[in-house]
Design a protein around this motif. Structure first.
Motif, PDB file in Angstrom:
ATOM      1  N   GLN A 132       0.833  -1.198   0.000  1.00  0.00           N
ATOM      2  CA  GLN A 132       0.000   0.000   0.000  1.00  0.00           C
ATOM      3  C   GLN A 132       0.873   1.254   0.000  1.00  0.00           C
ATOM      4  O   GLN A 132       0.522   2.263  -0.615  1.00  0.00           O
ATOM      5  CB  GLN A 132      -0.941  -0.001   1.209  1.00  0.00           C
ATOM      6  N   ARG A 133       1.986   1.177   0.690  1.00  0.00           N
ATOM      7  CA  ARG A 133       2.897   2.327   0.715  1.00  0.00           C
ATOM      8  C   ARG A 133       3.357   2.670  -0.700  1.00  0.00           C
ATOM      9  O   ARG A 133       3.435   3.852  -1.069  1.00  0.00           O
ATOM     10  CB  ARG A 133       4.092   2.011   1.609  1.00  0.00           C
ATOM     11  N   SER A 134       3.650   1.642  -1.471  1.00  0.00           N
ATOM     12  CA  SER A 134       4.067   1.872  -2.852  1.00  0.00           C
ATOM     13  C   SER A 134       2.933   2.478  -3.672  1.00  0.00           C
ATOM     14  O   SER A 134       3.148   3.372  -4.500  1.00  0.00           O
ATOM     15  CB  SER A 134       4.529   0.569  -3.502  1.00  0.00           C
ATOM     16  N   PHE A 135       1.709   1.988  -3.444  1.00  0.00           N
ATOM     17  CA  PHE A 135       0.547   2.531  -4.165  1.00  0.00           C
ATOM     18  C   PHE A 135       0.453   4.038  -3.967  1.00  0.00           C
ATOM     19  O   PHE A 135       0.250   4.800  -4.919  1.00  0.00           O
ATOM     20  CB  PHE A 135      -0.739   1.856  -3.670  1.00  0.00           C
ATOM     21  N   PHE A 136       0.613   4.484  -2.721  1.00  0.00           N
ATOM     22  CA  PHE A 136       0.441   5.901  -2.417  1.00  0.00           C
ATOM     23  C   PHE A 136       1.617   6.755  -2.873  1.00  0.00           C
ATOM     24  O   PHE A 136       1.558   7.977  -2.776  1.00  0.00           O
ATOM     25  CB  PHE A 136       0.159   6.077  -0.923  1.00  0.00           C
ATOM     26  N   ARG A 137       2.655   6.126  -3.390  1.00  0.00           N
ATOM     27  CA  ARG A 137       3.715   6.896  -4.041  1.00  0.00           C
ATOM     28  C   ARG A 137       3.252   7.386  -5.415  1.00  0.00           C
ATOM     29  O   ARG A 137       3.761   8.377  -5.932  1.00  0.00           O
ATOM     30  CB  ARG A 137       4.980   6.042  -4.224  1.00  0.00           C
ATOM     31  N   TYR A 138       2.304   6.671  -5.991  1.00  0.00           N
ATOM     32  CA  TYR A 138       1.841   6.982  -7.338  1.00  0.00           C
ATOM     33  C   TYR A 138       0.482   7.663  -7.369  1.00  0.00           C
ATOM     34  O   TYR A 138       0.202   8.467  -8.259  1.00  0.00           O
ATOM     35  CB  TYR A 138       1.784   5.700  -8.175  1.00  0.00           C
ATOM     36  N   PHE A 139      -0.373   7.337  -6.406  1.00  0.00           N
ATOM     37  CA  PHE A 139      -1.723   7.894  -6.380  1.00  0.00           C
ATOM     38  C   PHE A 139      -2.090   8.268  -4.947  1.00  0.00           C
ATOM     39  O   PHE A 139      -1.755   7.547  -4.009  1.00  0.00           O
ATOM     40  CB  PHE A 139      -2.743   6.876  -6.898  1.00  0.00           C
ATOM     41  N   SER A 140      -2.800   9.371  -4.800  1.00  0.00           N
ATOM     42  CA  SER A 140      -3.202   9.795  -3.459  1.00  0.00           C
ATOM     43  C   SER A 140      -4.458   9.079  -2.991  1.00  0.00           C
ATOM     44  O   SER A 140      -4.702   8.969  -1.791  1.00  0.00           O
ATOM     45  CB  SER A 140      -3.417  11.312  -3.415  1.00  0.00           C
ATOM     46  N   ASN A 141      -5.273   8.574  -3.934  1.00  0.00           N
ATOM     47  CA  ASN A 141      -6.494   7.847  -3.590  1.00  0.00           C
ATOM     48  C   ASN A 141      -6.997   7.095  -4.823  1.00  0.00           C
ATOM     49  O   ASN A 141      -6.405   7.196  -5.901  1.00  0.00           O
ATOM     50  CB  ASN A 141      -7.573   8.800  -3.045  1.00  0.00           C
ATOM     51  N   LYS A 142      -8.109   6.379  -4.660  1.00  0.00           N
ATOM     52  CA  LYS A 142      -8.648   5.593  -5.770  1.00  0.00           C
ATOM     53  C   LYS A 142      -9.130   6.490  -6.906  1.00  0.00           C
ATOM     54  O   LYS A 142      -8.998   6.128  -8.085  1.00  0.00           O
ATOM     55  CB  LYS A 142      -9.809   4.720  -5.296  1.00  0.00           C
ATOM     56  N   GLU A 143      -9.720   7.630  -6.587  1.00  0.00           N
ATOM     57  CA  GLU A 143     -10.230   8.514  -7.629  1.00  0.00           C
ATOM     58  C   GLU A 143      -9.114   8.974  -8.564  1.00  0.00           C
ATOM     59  O   GLU A 143      -9.318   9.091  -9.777  1.00  0.00           O
ATOM     60  CB  GLU A 143     -10.920   9.726  -7.009  1.00  0.00           C
ATOM     61  N   ASP A 144      -7.950   9.224  -7.999  1.00  0.00           N
ATOM     62  CA  ASP A 144      -6.830   9.669  -8.823  1.00  0.00           C
ATOM     63  C   ASP A 144      -6.402   8.600  -9.825  1.00  0.00           C
ATOM     64  O   ASP A 144      -5.861   8.920 -10.885  1.00  0.00           O
ATOM     65  CB  ASP A 144      -5.638  10.053  -7.944  1.00  0.00           C
ATOM     66  N   VAL A 145      -6.635   7.342  -9.491  1.00  0.00           N
ATOM     67  CA  VAL A 145      -6.317   6.265 -10.428  1.00  0.00           C
ATOM     68  C   VAL A 145      -7.183   6.416 -11.678  1.00  0.00           C
ATOM     69  O   VAL A 145      -6.712   6.244 -12.807  1.00  0.00           O
ATOM     70  CB  VAL A 145      -6.564   4.881  -9.792  1.00  0.00           C
ATOM     71  N   VAL A 146      -8.444   6.741 -11.476  1.00  0.00           N
ATOM     72  CA  VAL A 146      -9.384   6.836 -12.596  1.00  0.00           C
ATOM     73  C   VAL A 146      -9.148   8.111 -13.400  1.00  0.00           C
ATOM     74  O   VAL A 146      -9.075   8.079 -14.632  1.00  0.00           O
ATOM     75  CB  VAL A 146     -10.844   6.794 -12.096  1.00  0.00           C
TER      76      VAL A 146
END
Length: 200
Positions: free
Chosen positions: A50-64
């Motif tokens: 999860q830490r790695s995920f938040f290096r790229y996106f601040s939340n799920k909406e930002d992914v979309v």
């Protein structure tokens, strides 16, 4: 000699990881529903923390959304390129056609992201907020051309932009839910062509 390519390579690597992570998340959203998928689900599928995920996106909406949806300034800039050579309605059509060509260039990813947005009320609301920003940017550009000096120029411009955005939404909705091979740009032309607007 000092190496000058590494920063560029790092940026390319970061972009590749971001896109791969987004593709994994979008597939989950599209299959299971945005609200049903958690960050934990995404990182499990992607094989990262999860830490790695938040290096790229601040939340799920930002992914979309990411940087997919054009900003108000982007849309205004595109419109101004068409206004001098075209009537206002044709310039609006050309503006949204340009966005459609970008989406057609990466159909798979764009269709999936847009389908998730269209089928998720919360994301749809955020998308419509961007439409309001587009309206605020476009109306001042076309109002003087519709009715120079007229007291109702702003109202006429707001109406025209609202109709154009409606056409854009109709085309996108048909495109994301259709199995046909028709391009979004072609749908834009078709839907805008249904509307009879005076050549202002």
């Amino acid at each position: 000699m000092r190496e000058t390519t590494k920063p560029g390579l790092r940026m390319k690597t970061r972009q590749a990881v971001t896109e791969a992570l987004a593709d994994t998340a979008l597939e989950l959203f599209d299959t299971s529903g945005f609200d049903q998928v958690t960050v934990a689900d995404i990182v499990a599928a992607a094989g990262i923390s999860q830490r790695s995920f938040f290096r790229y996106f601040s939340n799920k909406e930002d992914v979309v959304f990411g940087n997919r949806v054009p900003t108000a300034e982007d849309v205004r800039g595109e419109l101004t390129q068409h206004l001098d050579e075209n009537p206002v309605w044709d310039a609006l059509c050309a503006t949204f056609r340009a966005a459609a060509h970008q989406m057609d260039a990466d159909t798979g990813r764009w269709k999936r992201a847009t389908r998730v947005i269209c089928h998720t009320p919360g994301l749809r609301a955020r998308y419509l907020e961007k439409h309001l920003a587009w309206t605020d940017a476009l109306v001042p550009e076309i109002a003087p051309r519709i009715d120079p000096g007229g007291s109702e120029a702003g109202l006429k411009a707001q109406t025209m932009v609202a109709i154009a955005l409606g056409c854009f939404d109709v085309a996108i909705t048909r495109w994301v839910d259709s199995d046909e091979e028709q391009s979004l740009a072609a749908l834009i032309d078709e839907v805008f062509g249904f509307v009879q607007i005076p050549h202002l």
